[in-house]
Motif scaffolding. Structure first.
Motif, PDB file in Angstrom:
ATOM      1  N   ALA A 169      -8.616   1.262   5.133  1.00  0.00           N
ATOM      2  CA  ALA A 169      -9.617   1.185   3.963  1.00  0.00           C
ATOM      3  C   ALA A 169      -8.945   1.922   2.911  1.00  0.00           C
ATOM      4  CB  ALA A 169     -10.915   1.818   4.292  1.00  0.00           C
ATOM      5  N   ARG A 170      -9.219   1.564   1.620  1.00  0.00           N
ATOM      6  CA  ARG A 170      -8.640   2.263   0.338  1.00  0.00           C
ATOM      7  C   ARG A 170      -9.016   1.750  -0.911  1.00  0.00           C
ATOM      8  NH1 ARG A 170      -2.811   2.759   1.353  1.00  0.00           N
ATOM      9  NH2 ARG A 170      -3.209   4.452  -0.304  1.00  0.00           N
ATOM     10  N   VAL A 171      -8.973   2.493  -1.966  1.00  0.00           N
ATOM     11  CA  VAL A 171      -9.280   2.018  -3.360  1.00  0.00           C
ATOM     12  C   VAL A 171      -7.783   2.098  -4.151  1.00  0.00           C
ATOM     13  CG1 VAL A 171     -10.578   2.184  -5.433  1.00  0.00           C
ATOM     14  CG2 VAL A 171     -11.696   2.655  -3.228  1.00  0.00           C
ATOM     15  N   ILE A 172      -7.546   0.958  -4.818  1.00  0.00           N
ATOM     16  CA  ILE A 172      -6.274   0.996  -5.732  1.00  0.00           C
ATOM     17  C   ILE A 172      -6.705   0.350  -7.056  1.00  0.00           C
ATOM     18  CG2 ILE A 172      -3.972   0.028  -6.041  1.00  0.00           C
ATOM     19  CD1 ILE A 172      -3.839  -0.290  -3.068  1.00  0.00           C
ATOM     20  N   GLY A 173      -6.132   1.161  -8.047  1.00  0.00           N
ATOM     21  CA  GLY A 173      -6.509   0.677  -9.530  1.00  0.00           C
ATOM     22  C   GLY A 173      -5.258   0.008 -10.039  1.00  0.00           C
ATOM     23  N   PHE A 174      -5.531  -1.028 -10.804  1.00  0.00           N
ATOM     24  CA  PHE A 174      -4.732  -1.972 -11.427  1.00  0.00           C
ATOM     25  C   PHE A 174      -5.013  -2.048 -12.852  1.00  0.00           C
ATOM     26  CE2 PHE A 174      -5.066  -3.513  -6.896  1.00  0.00           C
ATOM     27  CZ  PHE A 174      -3.691  -3.426  -6.629  1.00  0.00           C
ATOM     28  N   ARG A 175      -3.905  -2.574 -13.780  1.00  0.00           N
ATOM     29  CA  ARG A 175      -4.162  -3.046 -14.919  1.00  0.00           C
ATOM     30  C   ARG A 175      -2.874  -4.032 -15.323  1.00  0.00           C
ATOM     31  NH1 ARG A 175      -2.621   1.874 -19.229  1.00  0.00           N
ATOM     32  NH2 ARG A 175      -0.498   1.896 -18.485  1.00  0.00           N
ATOM     33  N   LEU A 176      -2.986  -4.777 -16.555  1.00  0.00           N
ATOM     34  CA  LEU A 176      -1.850  -5.625 -16.924  1.00  0.00           C
ATOM     35  C   LEU A 176      -1.442  -5.166 -18.077  1.00  0.00           C
ATOM     36  CD1 LEU A 176      -2.603  -7.914 -19.183  1.00  0.00           C
ATOM     37  CD2 LEU A 176      -3.844  -8.872 -17.218  1.00  0.00           C
ATOM     38  N   ARG A 177      -0.182  -5.367 -18.618  1.00  0.00           N
ATOM     39  CA  ARG A 177       0.347  -4.975 -19.793  1.00  0.00           C
ATOM     40  C   ARG A 177       0.837  -6.380 -20.334  1.00  0.00           C
ATOM     41  NH1 ARG A 177       1.891  -0.446 -22.486  1.00  0.00           N
ATOM     42  NH2 ARG A 177       1.225   0.490 -20.227  1.00  0.00           N
TER      43      ARG A 177
ATOM     44  N   LYS B  92      -8.666  -1.786 -13.523  1.00  0.00           N
ATOM     45  CA  LYS B  92      -9.850  -2.262 -12.614  1.00  0.00           C
ATOM     46  C   LYS B  92      -9.411  -1.809 -11.059  1.00  0.00           C
ATOM     47  CE  LYS B  92     -11.868  -6.335 -14.636  1.00  0.00           C
ATOM     48  NZ  LYS B  92     -11.846  -7.975 -14.496  1.00  0.00           N
ATOM     49  N   ASP B  93     -10.411  -1.454 -10.397  1.00  0.00           N
ATOM     50  CA  ASP B  93     -10.111  -1.114  -9.138  1.00  0.00           C
ATOM     51  C   ASP B  93     -10.426  -2.152  -7.897  1.00  0.00           C
ATOM     52  OD1 ASP B  93      -9.487   1.609  -9.778  1.00  0.00           O
ATOM     53  OD2 ASP B  93     -11.483   2.119  -9.601  1.00  0.00           O
ATOM     54  N   VAL B  94      -9.640  -2.059  -6.881  1.00  0.00           N
ATOM     55  CA  VAL B  94     -10.093  -3.034  -5.670  1.00  0.00           C
ATOM     56  C   VAL B  94     -10.206  -2.238  -4.529  1.00  0.00           C
ATOM     57  CG1 VAL B  94      -9.149  -4.934  -4.219  1.00  0.00           C
ATOM     58  CG2 VAL B  94      -8.746  -5.214  -6.708  1.00  0.00           C
ATOM     59  N   THR B  95     -11.287  -2.597  -3.768  1.00  0.00           N
ATOM     60  CA  THR B  95     -11.480  -1.664  -2.633  1.00  0.00           C
ATOM     61  C   THR B  95     -11.392  -2.506  -1.323  1.00  0.00           C
ATOM     62  OG1 THR B  95     -13.200  -0.545  -3.904  1.00  0.00           O
ATOM     63  CG2 THR B  95     -13.349  -0.396  -1.259  1.00  0.00           C
ATOM     64  N   TRP B  96     -10.638  -2.194  -0.528  1.00  0.00           N
ATOM     65  CA  TRP B  96     -10.438  -2.551   0.795  1.00  0.00           C
ATOM     66  C   TRP B  96     -11.252  -2.116   1.667  1.00  0.00           C
ATOM     67  CZ3 TRP B  96      -6.088  -3.121  -2.521  1.00  0.00           C
ATOM     68  CH2 TRP B  96      -5.612  -4.497  -2.431  1.00  0.00           C
ATOM     69  N   GLN B  97     -12.275  -2.424   2.470  1.00  0.00           N
ATOM     70  CA  GLN B  97     -13.114  -1.777   3.315  1.00  0.00           C
ATOM     71  C   GLN B  97     -13.099  -2.456   4.743  1.00  0.00           C
ATOM     72  OE1 GLN B  97     -17.049  -2.193   1.713  1.00  0.00           O
ATOM     73  NE2 GLN B  97     -17.059  -4.400   1.947  1.00  0.00           N
TER      74      GLN B  97
ATOM     75  N   CYS C 247       0.658  -0.990   0.054  1.00  0.00           N
ATOM     76  CA  CYS C 247      -0.126  -0.140  -0.068  1.00  0.00           C
ATOM     77  C   CYS C 247       0.957   1.387   0.038  1.00  0.00           C
ATOM     78  CB  CYS C 247      -0.963  -0.162   1.126  1.00  0.00           C
ATOM     79  SG  CYS C 247      -2.278  -1.371   0.903  1.00  0.00           S
ATOM     80  N   SER C 248       1.914   1.348  -0.539  1.00  0.00           N
ATOM     81  CA  SER C 248       2.798   2.439  -0.880  1.00  0.00           C
ATOM     82  C   SER C 248       3.341   2.236  -2.223  1.00  0.00           C
ATOM     83  CB  SER C 248       4.204   2.100   0.281  1.00  0.00           C
ATOM     84  OG  SER C 248       4.918   0.854  -0.280  1.00  0.00           O
ATOM     85  N   GLY C 249       4.018   3.346  -2.700  1.00  0.00           N
ATOM     86  CA  GLY C 249       4.377   3.591  -3.953  1.00  0.00           C
ATOM     87  C   GLY C 249       5.650   3.230  -4.329  1.00  0.00           C
TER      88      GLY C 249
ATOM     89  N   VAL D  56     -12.397 -12.582  -5.813  1.00  0.00           N
ATOM     90  CA  VAL D  56     -12.708 -11.263  -5.111  1.00  0.00           C
ATOM     91  C   VAL D  56     -14.344 -10.897  -5.533  1.00  0.00           C
ATOM     92  CG1 VAL D  56     -12.169  -9.041  -4.408  1.00  0.00           C
ATOM     93  CG2 VAL D  56     -10.428 -10.823  -4.595  1.00  0.00           C
ATOM     94  N   VAL D  57     -15.240 -11.076  -4.871  1.00  0.00           N
ATOM     95  CA  VAL D  57     -16.572 -10.621  -5.307  1.00  0.00           C
ATOM     96  C   VAL D  57     -16.595  -9.182  -5.206  1.00  0.00           C
ATOM     97  CG1 VAL D  57     -19.080 -10.929  -4.665  1.00  0.00           C
ATOM     98  CG2 VAL D  57     -17.602 -12.885  -4.366  1.00  0.00           C
ATOM     99  N   ASP D  58     -17.230  -8.707  -6.372  1.00  0.00           N
ATOM    100  CA  ASP D  58     -17.468  -7.024  -6.639  1.00  0.00           C
ATOM    101  C   ASP D  58     -15.986  -6.251  -6.350  1.00  0.00           C
ATOM    102  OD1 ASP D  58     -20.187  -7.636  -7.064  1.00  0.00           O
ATOM    103  OD2 ASP D  58     -20.514  -7.434  -4.743  1.00  0.00           O
ATOM    104  N   ASN D  59     -14.959  -7.035  -6.534  1.00  0.00           N
ATOM    105  CA  ASN D  59     -13.579  -6.250  -6.497  1.00  0.00           C
ATOM    106  C   ASN D  59     -13.333  -5.595  -5.205  1.00  0.00           C
ATOM    107  OD1 ASN D  59     -13.173  -7.010  -8.743  1.00  0.00           O
ATOM    108  ND2 ASN D  59     -13.448  -5.350  -9.814  1.00  0.00           N
ATOM    109  N   THR D  60     -14.196  -6.384  -3.922  1.00  0.00           N
ATOM    110  CA  THR D  60     -13.963  -5.646  -2.540  1.00  0.00           C
ATOM    111  C   THR D  60     -13.537  -6.812  -1.440  1.00  0.00           C
ATOM    112  OG1 THR D  60     -16.111  -4.397  -3.200  1.00  0.00           O
ATOM    113  CG2 THR D  60     -15.461  -4.878  -0.915  1.00  0.00           C
ATOM    114  N   LEU D  61     -12.609  -6.399  -0.778  1.00  0.00           N
ATOM    115  CA  LEU D  61     -11.714  -6.937   0.234  1.00  0.00           C
ATOM    116  C   LEU D  61     -12.095  -6.451   1.461  1.00  0.00           C
ATOM    117  CD1 LEU D  61      -8.353  -7.503  -1.800  1.00  0.00           C
ATOM    118  CD2 LEU D  61     -10.222  -9.502  -1.174  1.00  0.00           C
TER     119      LEU D  61
END
Length: 182
Positions: free
Chosen positions: A154-162, A177-182, A22-24, A77-82
């Motif tokens: 809690a946060r939302v992170i966007g991912f993709r693949l190349r 696609k985004d994944v949401t941790w709640q 969860c860092s950059g 992961v249902v509804d992209n939510t964890l």
């Protein structure tokens, strides 16, 4: 069914990446690039070309799996939510026009970043954020899985693949696609 070797490999990757999950960090590029168009199911389809001669258009999709306590194997992961603390595993689905999976090439997972903070993909779509390389690996028949890790808040992170370097499927980028941790 997953072998012990895969589980050990995933745990090693998890140990290395979960602290930084969860860092950059690291550079890359913009959204559905290189002439890709998005389909109704949020995959990017790139017209032929881009790879070596003889490549055909492909379908590129990033999927999310998670580890569930007391259950052997990974679950969708249902509804992209964890829930906060649940472990995310990224997986790739790259197929040719007939639906056959990629047999070779490289998968690069990317996340959306603003000032070294992982954020939702809309930030990259607006140009405020940048896609950053997370991990690159060879195509694996089981989906080129990568253990991203977990988030403690809690946060939302966007991912993709190349996808690149395949001998029969053109290079391309998935829809984000985004994944949401709640």
């Amino acid at each position: 069914m997953f072998s012990r070797r895969f589980v050990l490999r995933a745990l090693c990757v998890a140990a290395v990446t979960s602290a930084a999950a969860c860092s950059g960090q690291s550079p890359v590029a913009p959204a559905a690039a290189n002439g890709a168009t998005l389909t109704a199911d949020a995959t990017a389809v790139r017209p032929g070309g881009g790879g070596t001669g003889g490549t055909t258009p492909g379908t590129y999709e990033i999927l999310f799996l998670k580890e569930v306590r007391g259950v052997i194997g990974l679950q969708p992961v249902v509804d992209n939510t964890l829930n906060v603390g649940e472990f995310l595993v990224l997986t790739a689905k790259v197929t040719d026009a007939s639906g056959a999976p990629a047999q070779n090439g490289r998968i690069t997972y990317e996340y959306c970043d603003v000032s070294n903070v992982k954020v939702q993909s809309s930030e990259c779509a607006t140009g405020r954020g940048r896609w950053r390389r997370l991990f690159t690996m060879d195509v694996d028949p089981v989906g080129s899985r990568f253990g991203f890790g977990t988030c403690s808040t809690a946060r939302v992170i966007g991912f993709r693949l190349r996808y690149s370097g395949g001998s029969t499927i053109a290079d391309g980028v998935s829809a984000p696609k985004d994944v949401t941790w709640q």
